[in-house]
Design a protein around this motif. Structure first.
Motif, mmCIF file in Angstrom:
data_model
loop_
_atom_site.group_PDB
_atom_site.id
_atom_site.type_symbol
_atom_site.label_atom_id
_atom_site.label_comp_id
_atom_site.label_asym_id
_atom_site.label_seq_id
_atom_site.Cartn_x
_atom_site.Cartn_y
_atom_site.Cartn_z
ATOM 1 N N PHE A 152 0.832 -1.278 -0.009
ATOM 2 C CA PHE A 152 -0.071 0.113 0.129
ATOM 3 C C PHE A 152 0.918 1.223 0.086
ATOM 4 O O PHE A 152 0.769 2.138 -0.641
ATOM 5 C CB PHE A 152 -0.884 -0.039 1.151
ATOM 6 C CG PHE A 152 -1.891 1.067 1.255
ATOM 7 C CD1 PHE A 152 -3.182 0.920 0.617
ATOM 8 C CD2 PHE A 152 -1.644 2.090 2.220
ATOM 9 C CE1 PHE A 152 -4.071 1.938 0.528
ATOM 10 C CE2 PHE A 152 -2.767 3.296 2.117
ATOM 11 C CZ PHE A 152 -3.840 3.149 1.292
ATOM 12 N N ASP A 153 1.868 1.212 0.722
ATOM 13 C CA ASP A 153 2.636 2.302 1.022
ATOM 14 C C ASP A 153 3.467 2.766 -0.501
ATOM 15 O O ASP A 153 3.571 3.856 -0.977
ATOM 16 C CB ASP A 153 3.780 2.300 2.266
ATOM 17 C CG ASP A 153 4.622 3.291 2.276
ATOM 18 O OD1 ASP A 153 4.106 4.513 2.632
ATOM 19 O OD2 ASP A 153 5.612 3.495 2.149
ATOM 20 N N VAL A 154 4.009 1.730 -1.121
ATOM 21 C CA VAL A 154 4.778 1.698 -2.487
ATOM 22 C C VAL A 154 3.606 2.361 -3.355
ATOM 23 O O VAL A 154 4.073 3.231 -4.204
ATOM 24 C CB VAL A 154 5.281 0.643 -2.933
ATOM 25 C CG1 VAL A 154 5.693 0.900 -4.300
ATOM 26 C CG2 VAL A 154 6.424 0.183 -2.167
ATOM 27 N N ALA A 155 2.382 1.999 -3.454
ATOM 28 C CA ALA A 155 1.425 2.340 -4.371
ATOM 29 C C ALA A 155 1.027 3.836 -4.107
ATOM 30 O O ALA A 155 1.136 4.660 -5.124
ATOM 31 C CB ALA A 155 0.145 1.459 -4.189
ATOM 32 N N ILE A 156 0.576 4.184 -2.823
ATOM 33 C CA ILE A 156 0.401 5.622 -2.722
ATOM 34 C C ILE A 156 1.575 6.624 -2.978
ATOM 35 O O ILE A 156 1.225 7.682 -3.343
ATOM 36 C CB ILE A 156 -0.438 5.760 -1.213
ATOM 37 C CG1 ILE A 156 0.692 5.492 -0.129
ATOM 38 C CG2 ILE A 156 -1.487 5.002 -1.317
ATOM 39 C CD1 ILE A 156 -0.051 5.980 1.310
ATOM 40 N N ASN A 157 2.538 6.140 -2.525
ATOM 41 C CA ASN A 157 3.926 6.989 -2.933
ATOM 42 C C ASN A 157 4.190 7.183 -4.210
ATOM 43 O O ASN A 157 4.600 8.051 -4.697
ATOM 44 C CB ASN A 157 5.163 6.564 -2.010
ATOM 45 C CG ASN A 157 5.193 7.111 -0.685
ATOM 46 O OD1 ASN A 157 5.417 8.320 -0.512
ATOM 47 N ND2 ASN A 157 4.976 6.080 0.385
ATOM 48 N N GLU B 220 13.702 8.783 -10.118
ATOM 49 C CA GLU B 220 14.253 7.797 -10.994
ATOM 50 C C GLU B 220 13.484 6.607 -11.507
ATOM 51 O O GLU B 220 13.792 5.603 -11.859
ATOM 52 C CB GLU B 220 15.385 6.905 -10.031
ATOM 53 C CG GLU B 220 16.312 7.990 -9.288
ATOM 54 C CD GLU B 220 17.259 8.940 -10.264
ATOM 55 O OE1 GLU B 220 17.638 8.394 -11.387
ATOM 56 O OE2 GLU B 220 17.248 10.166 -10.089
ATOM 57 N N GLY B 221 12.096 6.755 -11.184
ATOM 58 C CA GLY B 221 11.210 5.541 -11.771
ATOM 59 C C GLY B 221 10.591 4.732 -10.586
ATOM 60 O O GLY B 221 11.078 4.587 -9.584
ATOM 61 N N PRO B 222 9.605 3.995 -11.089
ATOM 62 C CA PRO B 222 8.890 3.222 -10.146
ATOM 63 C C PRO B 222 9.871 2.090 -9.690
ATOM 64 O O PRO B 222 9.531 1.524 -8.393
ATOM 65 C CB PRO B 222 7.880 2.563 -10.969
ATOM 66 C CG PRO B 222 8.096 2.866 -12.259
ATOM 67 C CD PRO B 222 8.918 3.931 -12.365
ATOM 68 N N THR B 223 10.669 1.494 -10.455
ATOM 69 C CA THR B 223 11.409 0.357 -10.144
ATOM 70 C C THR B 223 12.386 0.814 -8.957
ATOM 71 O O THR B 223 12.615 0.151 -7.828
ATOM 72 C CB THR B 223 12.566 -0.491 -11.068
ATOM 73 O OG1 THR B 223 11.383 -1.048 -12.060
ATOM 74 C CG2 THR B 223 13.137 -1.435 -10.535
ATOM 75 N N ALA B 224 13.049 1.964 -9.047
ATOM 76 C CA ALA B 224 13.984 2.439 -8.015
ATOM 77 C C ALA B 224 13.073 3.079 -6.774
ATOM 78 O O ALA B 224 13.533 2.729 -5.710
ATOM 79 C CB ALA B 224 14.599 3.726 -8.540
ATOM 80 N N LEU B 225 11.953 3.421 -6.882
ATOM 81 C CA LEU B 225 11.074 3.547 -5.781
ATOM 82 C C LEU B 225 10.876 2.384 -4.993
ATOM 83 O O LEU B 225 11.187 2.388 -3.953
ATOM 84 C CB LEU B 225 9.682 4.175 -6.411
ATOM 85 C CG LEU B 225 8.962 4.616 -5.123
ATOM 86 C CD1 LEU B 225 9.472 5.699 -4.072
ATOM 87 C CD2 LEU B 225 7.723 5.236 -5.854
ATOM 88 N N ALA B 226 10.544 1.134 -5.661
ATOM 89 C CA ALA B 226 10.106 0.162 -4.829
ATOM 90 C C ALA B 226 11.512 -0.308 -4.527
ATOM 91 O O ALA B 226 11.530 -1.124 -3.235
ATOM 92 C CB ALA B 226 9.778 -1.011 -5.960
ATOM 93 N N GLY B 227 12.472 -0.274 -5.127
ATOM 94 C CA GLY B 227 13.972 -0.810 -4.439
ATOM 95 C C GLY B 227 14.348 0.064 -2.964
ATOM 96 O O GLY B 227 14.762 -0.576 -2.133
#
Length: 381
Positions: free
Chosen positions: A118-123, A324-331
């Motif tokens: 949930f946190d990754v999605a809303i961020n 830097e993009g969604p993959t960087a955000l998730a990492g």
């Protein structure tokens, strides 16, 4: 009209939808944290066993971040937030009925996995809105998270004072938040799945992102540990009542709210690097005050300073990683929120072996390391 399609809404409701998602996550965090003393007493848990239970949240977070990236890639951030939010709200009441430590471990695992997705999605939604706005808004969004933690802590204090069991407390909160989740989901505009779906959805931070991941991990150890252990520290170390202890956490959350209300302006004026470094040193000072405090009131002042200090870390990090993009955000979020959910069990083991003062002192040292690492992070601008 189907749930999947947002209804046409006035702009004021559209502006309120994403803050409502941040409030929801904050209320969940504070609701669980505020009733930890009651859960601990009901299940007769010592600090080490409680720490092991909280470790379930850390494992859930670490293992779920690839899932979070996959959900964003295949469904978009809006639908990912709905699915993860439903998991949160159905998982919370279970924590009030699970009868032994290993079932509680499993329940906290589910809660940790759902909260990280949930946190990754809303961020991700917030990072996109920040790019569209062309200005800093992430600190304000995280201020709404603090509205949730502050409100959840106050409700937790009231529920404990009224003698409401954790189960009924959790059920009532989940029902109200379910209505909020559905309304916010319908209002948010549809977003497309990531065009790179089917390729790489997740990677640990590398290169310059390593510093962001390190800061996120260390900073989250402090914030996550404080979320779960402030009430217990005040109850066990300073002998606060079960109803009074959540007020100490409410003061911490309220201080974070105040800091995040002005965080975007401070970031624009001083830069993210100096803001994170300076505020982390303030957090270390606040923890020192709480450690030396002879009374409940002085300790609360220390936690207020700590809240002011830790508030800047995650808005600045998610803003930098989101560029830097969604993959960087998730990492980066993998290391960050795994620290948030792994910090509490480590605190439990430290407290069980050496006491509360030692545990809080470790968090002060971690805050100093965050300040040092922030000055090395070139992406933190």
């Amino acid at each position: 009209m189907s749930l999947a399609q947002p209804a046409p809404t006035p702009s004021r409701w559209l502006r309120a939808a994403l803050p409502a998602m941040f409030i929801l996550l904050g209320v969940i965090y504070a609701t669980w944290a505020s009733r930890l003393p009651a859960i601990r007493d009901l299940r007769v848990l010592d600090a080490a066993t409680l720490g092991t239970i909280l470790l379930g949240g850390g494992l859930g977070a670490v293992l779920s971040f690839p899932l979070a990236a996959w959900l964003l890639a295949h469904y978009g951030a809006r639908r990912a937030a709905l699915y993860a939010g439903l998991g949160l709200l159905f998982g919370l009441p279970l924590l009030g009925v699970l009868p032994n430590w290993w079932l509680l471990f499993a329940g906290v695992f589910v809660l940790g996995a759902a909260s990280s997705c949930f946190d990754v999605a809303i961020n991700a939604i917030g990072a996109e809105q920040e790019r569209e706005a062309g200005r800093s808004i992430m600190s304000m969004l995280h201020a709404w998270f603090c509205v949730g933690t502050f409100s959840g802590a106050l409700v937790g204090s009231a529920a404990a004072g009224l003698g409401l069991s954790p189960l009924w407390h959790f059920l009532l909160v989940a029902f109200v938040l379910l209505l909020m989740l559905i309304c916010a989901y319908r209002i948010l505009p549809c977003d497309a799945p990531d065009p790179d779906a089917g390729k790489k959805h997740f990677a640990l931070p590398h290169g310059a992102l390593i510093w962001l991941g390190l800061i996120a991990f260390l900073g989250a150890i402090s914030e996550g540990s404080l979320t779960d252990w402030i009430s217990l520290y005040l109850t066990d170390h300073l002998h606060a009542s079960e109803a009074g202890a959540p007020l100490g956490y409410a003061a911490f959350a309220g201080a974070m709210l105040v800091a995040r209300l002005v965080g975007d302006r401070l970031k624009d004026r001083f830069g993210a690097r100096r803001l994170v470094a300076g505020s982390s040193l303030l957090a270390a000072v606040g923890l020192g005050v709480a450690i030396a405090a002879p009374s409940f009131g002085v300790a609360v002042i220390g936690f207020v300073l700590t809240g002011l200090g830790v508030a800047a870390v995650f808005p600045c990090l998610f803003s930098a990683a989101g560029r830097e993009g969604p993959t960087a955000l998730a990492g980066v979020a993998t290391l960050g929120y795994s620290g948030s959910l792994m910090g509490p069990p480590l605190m439990g083991y430290a407290i069980h072996g050496y006491g509360y003062v030692f545990g809080m002192a470790l968090l002060a040292v971690v805050s100093v390391f965050v300040a040092v690492a922030a000055m090395r992070a070139r992406l933190l601008v």
